[in-house]
Write a protein that holds these residues in place. Structure first.
Motif, mmCIF file in Angstrom:
data_model
loop_
_atom_site.group_PDB
_atom_site.id
_atom_site.type_symbol
_atom_site.label_atom_id
_atom_site.label_comp_id
_atom_site.label_asym_id
_atom_site.label_seq_id
_atom_site.Cartn_x
_atom_site.Cartn_y
_atom_site.Cartn_z
ATOM 1 N N LEU A 214 0.832 -1.216 0.000
ATOM 2 C CA LEU A 214 0.000 0.000 0.000
ATOM 3 C C LEU A 214 0.860 1.258 0.000
ATOM 4 O O LEU A 214 0.447 2.296 0.528
ATOM 5 N N GLY A 215 2.056 1.156 -0.536
ATOM 6 C CA GLY A 215 2.923 2.329 -0.611
ATOM 7 C C GLY A 215 3.745 2.574 0.636
ATOM 8 O O GLY A 215 4.599 3.458 0.644
ATOM 9 N N GLN A 216 3.503 1.830 1.683
ATOM 10 C CA GLN A 216 4.259 2.037 2.930
ATOM 11 C C GLN A 216 5.398 1.019 3.008
ATOM 12 O O GLN A 216 5.182 -0.190 2.850
ATOM 13 N N GLY A 217 6.600 1.516 3.244
ATOM 14 C CA GLY A 217 7.786 0.665 3.255
ATOM 15 C C GLY A 217 7.684 -0.484 4.249
ATOM 16 O O GLY A 217 7.112 -0.341 5.335
ATOM 17 N N LEU A 218 8.276 -1.627 3.866
ATOM 18 C CA LEU A 218 8.242 -2.790 4.757
ATOM 19 C C LEU A 218 9.064 -2.511 6.010
ATOM 20 O O LEU A 218 10.162 -1.991 5.920
ATOM 21 N N PRO A 219 8.551 -2.877 7.155
ATOM 22 C CA PRO A 219 9.358 -2.835 8.377
ATOM 23 C C PRO A 219 10.467 -3.889 8.333
ATOM 24 O O PRO A 219 10.650 -4.575 7.329
ATOM 25 N N ALA A 220 11.141 -4.072 9.431
ATOM 26 C CA ALA A 220 12.446 -4.738 9.427
ATOM 27 C C ALA A 220 12.417 -6.264 9.541
ATOM 28 O O ALA A 220 13.227 -6.855 10.254
ATOM 29 N N TYR A 221 11.504 -6.890 8.837
ATOM 30 C CA TYR A 221 11.409 -8.361 8.866
ATOM 31 C C TYR A 221 11.192 -8.808 7.433
ATOM 32 O O TYR A 221 10.119 -8.566 6.854
ATOM 33 N N GLU A 222 12.204 -9.434 6.830
ATOM 34 C CA GLU A 222 12.153 -9.819 5.417
ATOM 35 C C GLU A 222 10.992 -10.796 5.243
ATOM 36 O O GLU A 222 11.008 -11.884 5.847
ATOM 37 N N PRO A 223 9.989 -10.462 4.449
ATOM 38 C CA PRO A 223 8.726 -11.214 4.497
ATOM 39 C C PRO A 223 8.778 -12.630 3.922
ATOM 40 O O PRO A 223 7.975 -13.462 4.315
ATOM 41 N N ARG A 224 9.722 -12.906 3.016
ATOM 42 C CA ARG A 224 9.752 -14.268 2.475
ATOM 43 C C ARG A 224 10.226 -15.272 3.518
ATOM 44 O O ARG A 224 9.939 -16.455 3.420
ATOM 45 N N GLY A 225 10.941 -14.792 4.514
ATOM 46 C CA GLY A 225 11.426 -15.676 5.579
ATOM 47 C C GLY A 225 10.488 -15.769 6.753
ATOM 48 O O GLY A 225 10.698 -16.574 7.673
ATOM 49 N N THR A 226 9.462 -14.950 6.776
ATOM 50 C CA THR A 226 8.477 -15.013 7.873
ATOM 51 C C THR A 226 7.093 -14.737 7.288
ATOM 52 O O THR A 226 6.700 -13.588 7.114
ATOM 53 N N LYS A 227 6.410 -15.803 6.994
ATOM 54 C CA LYS A 227 5.133 -15.674 6.290
ATOM 55 C C LYS A 227 4.037 -15.113 7.202
ATOM 56 O O LYS A 227 3.043 -14.580 6.713
ATOM 57 N N GLY A 228 4.258 -15.234 8.494
ATOM 58 C CA GLY A 228 3.308 -14.603 9.407
ATOM 59 C C GLY A 228 3.379 -13.091 9.302
ATOM 60 O O GLY A 228 2.356 -12.397 9.194
ATOM 61 N N MET A 229 4.612 -12.579 9.337
ATOM 62 C CA MET A 229 4.774 -11.131 9.191
ATOM 63 C C MET A 229 4.334 -10.697 7.793
ATOM 64 O O MET A 229 3.740 -9.615 7.637
ATOM 65 N N ALA A 230 4.631 -11.533 6.793
ATOM 66 C CA ALA A 230 4.193 -11.211 5.429
ATOM 67 C C ALA A 230 2.673 -11.072 5.383
ATOM 68 O O ALA A 230 2.137 -10.147 4.764
ATOM 69 N N MET A 231 1.988 -11.998 6.049
ATOM 70 C CA MET A 231 0.517 -11.963 6.068
ATOM 71 C C MET A 231 0.029 -10.677 6.744
ATOM 72 O O MET A 231 -0.942 -10.046 6.289
ATOM 73 N N THR A 232 0.700 -10.292 7.816
ATOM 74 C CA THR A 232 0.320 -9.051 8.507
ATOM 75 C C THR A 232 0.565 -7.838 7.618
ATOM 76 O O THR A 232 -0.295 -6.960 7.494
ATOM 77 N N TYR A 233 1.739 -7.794 6.980
ATOM 78 C CA TYR A 233 2.019 -6.668 6.074
ATOM 79 C C TYR A 233 0.930 -6.566 5.001
ATOM 80 O O TYR A 233 0.444 -5.485 4.677
ATOM 81 N N LEU A 234 0.605 -7.729 4.420
ATOM 82 C CA LEU A 234 -0.324 -7.745 3.288
ATOM 83 C C LEU A 234 -1.747 -7.372 3.684
ATOM 84 O O LEU A 234 -2.491 -6.799 2.889
ATOM 85 N N SER A 235 -2.138 -7.713 4.897
ATOM 86 C CA SER A 235 -3.550 -7.564 5.256
ATOM 87 C C SER A 235 -3.843 -6.345 6.124
ATOM 88 O O SER A 235 -5.004 -6.058 6.405
ATOM 89 N N SER A 236 -2.801 -5.636 6.533
ATOM 90 C CA SER A 236 -3.040 -4.447 7.362
ATOM 91 C C SER A 236 -3.706 -3.334 6.543
ATOM 92 O O SER A 236 -3.289 -3.044 5.426
ATOM 93 N N PRO A 237 -4.709 -2.677 7.099
ATOM 94 C CA PRO A 237 -5.308 -1.529 6.397
ATOM 95 C C PRO A 237 -4.398 -0.310 6.392
ATOM 96 O O PRO A 237 -4.677 0.676 5.710
ATOM 97 N N MET A 238 -3.322 -0.371 7.165
ATOM 98 C CA MET A 238 -2.414 0.778 7.281
ATOM 99 C C MET A 238 -1.241 0.698 6.315
ATOM 100 O O MET A 238 -0.346 1.544 6.352
#
Lengths: 72, 568
Positions: free
Chosen positions: B415-439
């Motif tokens: 959504l245009g907001q830079g990824l925080p400090a957890y590489e998402p391919r190595g942590t699919k839980g964080m990836a899911m949170t990044y992808l589904s957050s309304p923020m």
């Protein structure tokens, strides 16, 4: 013999002389009883992979244990 | 009753309204997201008259409860195009409570060539005063001038030069207990929203006379002590006290998710040079003004903040957080804490989010603007942001725009907001949170990493992310620091008991979590009305096409799974 490396902790290196293989959850019980380590407060990593409670710990394993915090 | 102070930034008129609903009782993100949803036209221009900027403290603000004076700020975001809540520590939330305020709303907007104004709120006045003397200055100088004019104890919110120029990564700097505007609500470009209303400073004088009232003072006092006890006993909270969030460097390196070289890698050779222990040892060794533990607000029993000194022991930057160490360190292949501290300081002075600009510099390095690992070039790029050069303005608009301008496909954002400090391919839980957050990509929104048995697998991660989206949102929902959540994760009772003892309002845990879920639903509803859809809740294609070097993982999460994680 299993080596447990507690990172950012005064516990430092703990060597466990236990009969292997044994599930990680059993190791956690020993750590809780002997060192007061709470299961919910740590992340255990072996060779770059998280150690799950059912994973078997083998003789010679070296496991890094981190405080389970988060970023801010 | 809880008051909202509405200020028309075009006319200078203000009015106060009072409400008694649970939304106003809880405050925090519960309130800001409802107000944005109810009062802001979803398709509006984020810099136009129809956007509003809401500042809300929480239900326990102004009391002696640890870590309860967090400030939530909400609006439509220019960075994501959707709803935004960004929060910060500091003293502003406390000063609001001392003036009897739950919320402040900046509304309307003057014509573009209007002069800069400062909103001043005191016990017997609300006025817009001339703020031109602050224009063009860095946040540190603005802080000093605000202190000079309004006193060290005033609660202030200001913006940097990047905000004044409406750059999308511009944050809001809030005063800390020492009067320095160093506590950032950095994400989402809310600094630019305040600038679009020609407000360069928001000040609450230290003349408030409203004292916290308690229905059952003794029970509240006991409950306050209980929170401190829970924080002190919790092994996670106590680690924050010694190392702060910097402890994540080693954890992420071990799990191969430490963002490195523009999120191409998850391991940085030499990460130990920028880890928590090195930072702790450096601060101790240099002494002077350095502090390994420091409170961003009072009272706080966690004190996870720090003061990083230069070689002479003088304050260089406070605080340095893990996310900055990663985005302005490992992600740029920089192995030098002093460089990270200098970049962080410049970012704070320019008034930009260290995550979005760090990610943007990573993209610029991939484009060949500078070499990864080049400390001098990295500092120079930050100086360009502060000096508002053409390249600096691009970087200050975040990593998505930087990638578009520089032709980089591997753009780390959602959504245009830079990824925080957890590489998402190595942590699919964080990836899911990044992808589904309304923020947009947001780590605080549902922090799964510490609870993922197999981080590289997506199995069960919809449920895990949703569970933690509720847990993570609980603290935002009531204006508490997110790090309190570890101590009440399994039982919110101690906090809900405090609400009862203070206000006489009984909120059961299930009811509270329903309110949190409703907030999530409302936020997605706003975004849908703003035109944000399935295709926007994706990473850049390269994350799906290319394996992360160390884990061999790609993003394998489907649109359907993301939609499920967004359904509330």
């Amino acid at each position: 013999m299993v080596t447990l490396n507690f990172k950012m902790s005064s516990l430092g290196e703990v060597v466990l002389d236990a009969e292997t293989p044994l599930p990680w959850r059993d190791v956690l019980q020993v750590l809780a009883a002997d060192h007061g380590v709470g299961q919910s407060g740590i992340i255990a990593v072996r060779n770059g992979a998280v150690v799950a409670s059912t994973d078997l710990i083998l003789d010679g394993d070296s496991i890094d244990i981190f405080p389970a915090i988060s970023g801010g | 009753m809880f008051s909202i102070l509405r200020i028309n930034t075009a006319t200078g008129e203000s009015s106060k309204e009072a409400f008694s609903s649970n939304d106003y009782l809880l405050g925090g993100r519960t309130l800001t997201s409802r107000l944005v949803n109810n009062e802001v036209e979803p398709t509006c221009d984020p810099f136009g008259k129809k956007n509003k900027l809401f500042f809300s403290n929480g239900v326990l603000a102004g009391t002696t409860v640890s870590s309860a004076n967090r400030l939530s700020i909400g609006a439509k975001s220019p960075l994501t195009g959707g709803i935004k809540e960004s929060n910060a520590g500091g003293i502003f939330g406390l000063r609001m409570s001392q003036q009897g305020l739950r919320c402040i709303s900046l509304e309307d907007a003057p014509v573009a060539d209007s002069g800069w104004k400062i909103v001043v709120i005191g016990k017997d006045r609300v006025e817009l005063v001339d703020g031109e003397f602050l224009a063009g200055k860095g946040v540190y100088e603005k802080s000093e001038l605000l202190v000079e004019k309004f006193g060290e104890k005033a609660g202030c919110v200001t913006i940097g030069p990047a905000g004044e120029k409406l750059l999308f990564a511009a944050g809001l700097a809030c005063s800390d207990p020492h009067g320095v505007c160093s506590r950032y609500a950095g994400r989402g470009g809310l600094g630019a929203v305040m600038a679009s209303k020609k407000i360069i400073g928001l000040v609450i004088l230290n003349d408030g006379e409203v004292k916290a009232e308690f229905l059952d003072k003794d029970t509240f006092k006991e409950g306050t002590k209980k929170i401190v006890r829970l924080l002190k006993e919790n092994p996670v909270s106590t680690k924050f006290t010694k190392y702060g969030t910097a402890a994540m460097v080693d954890i992420c390196q071990a799990l191969k998710v430490l963002p490195t070289k523009n999120f191409r890698h998850g391991i940085l050779p030499g990460a130990e040079k920028i880890n928590a222990q090195t930072m702790y040892d450096t601060i101790k060794e240099r002494g002077g003004e350095g502090m390994t533990q420091h409170a961003c607000m009072h009272p706080c029993a966690i004190q996870c903040s720090n003061v990083y000194p230069d070689e002479d022991g003088k304050l260089l930057c406070s605080p340095i957080e893990y996310e900055t160490m990663a985005l302005m360190g490992s992600n740029l292949c920089l192995e030098d804490l002093d460089t990270i501290a200098v970049m962080n300081r410049i970012a704070n002075d320019a008034g930009v989010d260290t995550l979005d600009v760090g990610a943007a510099i990573g993209v610029a390095m991939e484009a060949g603007i500078a070499e990864f690992g080049d400390t001098k070039a990295a500092v120079t790029l930050m100086e360009e942001v502060r000096d508002l050069t053409p390249l600096g303005r691009i970087l200050g608009s975040g990593c998505k725009i930087t990638a578009q301008v520089l032709g980089v496909r591997h753009a780390p954002h959602v959504l245009g907001q830079g990824l925080p400090a957890y590489e998402p391919r190595g942590t699919k839980g964080m990836a899911m949170t990044y992808l589904s957050s309304p923020m947009g990509a947001d780590h605080t929104f549902g922090f799964t990493l510490r609870d993922e048995d197999v981080p590289t697998s997506k199995e069960g991660k919809v449920e895990l992310s949703k569970r933690f989206q509720v847990l993570g949102s609980r603290m935002d929902a009531m204006g508490m620091c997110n790090f309190v959540r570890y101590s009440v994760r399994d039982d919110m009772g101690p906090l809900l008991d405090l609400i009862k003892a203070r206000h006489g309002v009984i909120i059961e845990e299930t009811e509270f979590d329903d309110t949190v879920r409703e907030t999530l639903r409302i936020e997605h509803q706003f975004n849908a009305a703003a035109g944000i859809g399935v295709k926007d809740h994706r990473f850049s294609d390269s994350f799906y096409e290319e394996e992360q070097a160390e884990t061999g993982e790609k993003i394998d999460i489907t649109d359907e799974e993301v939609s499920e994680a967004r359904r509330w």
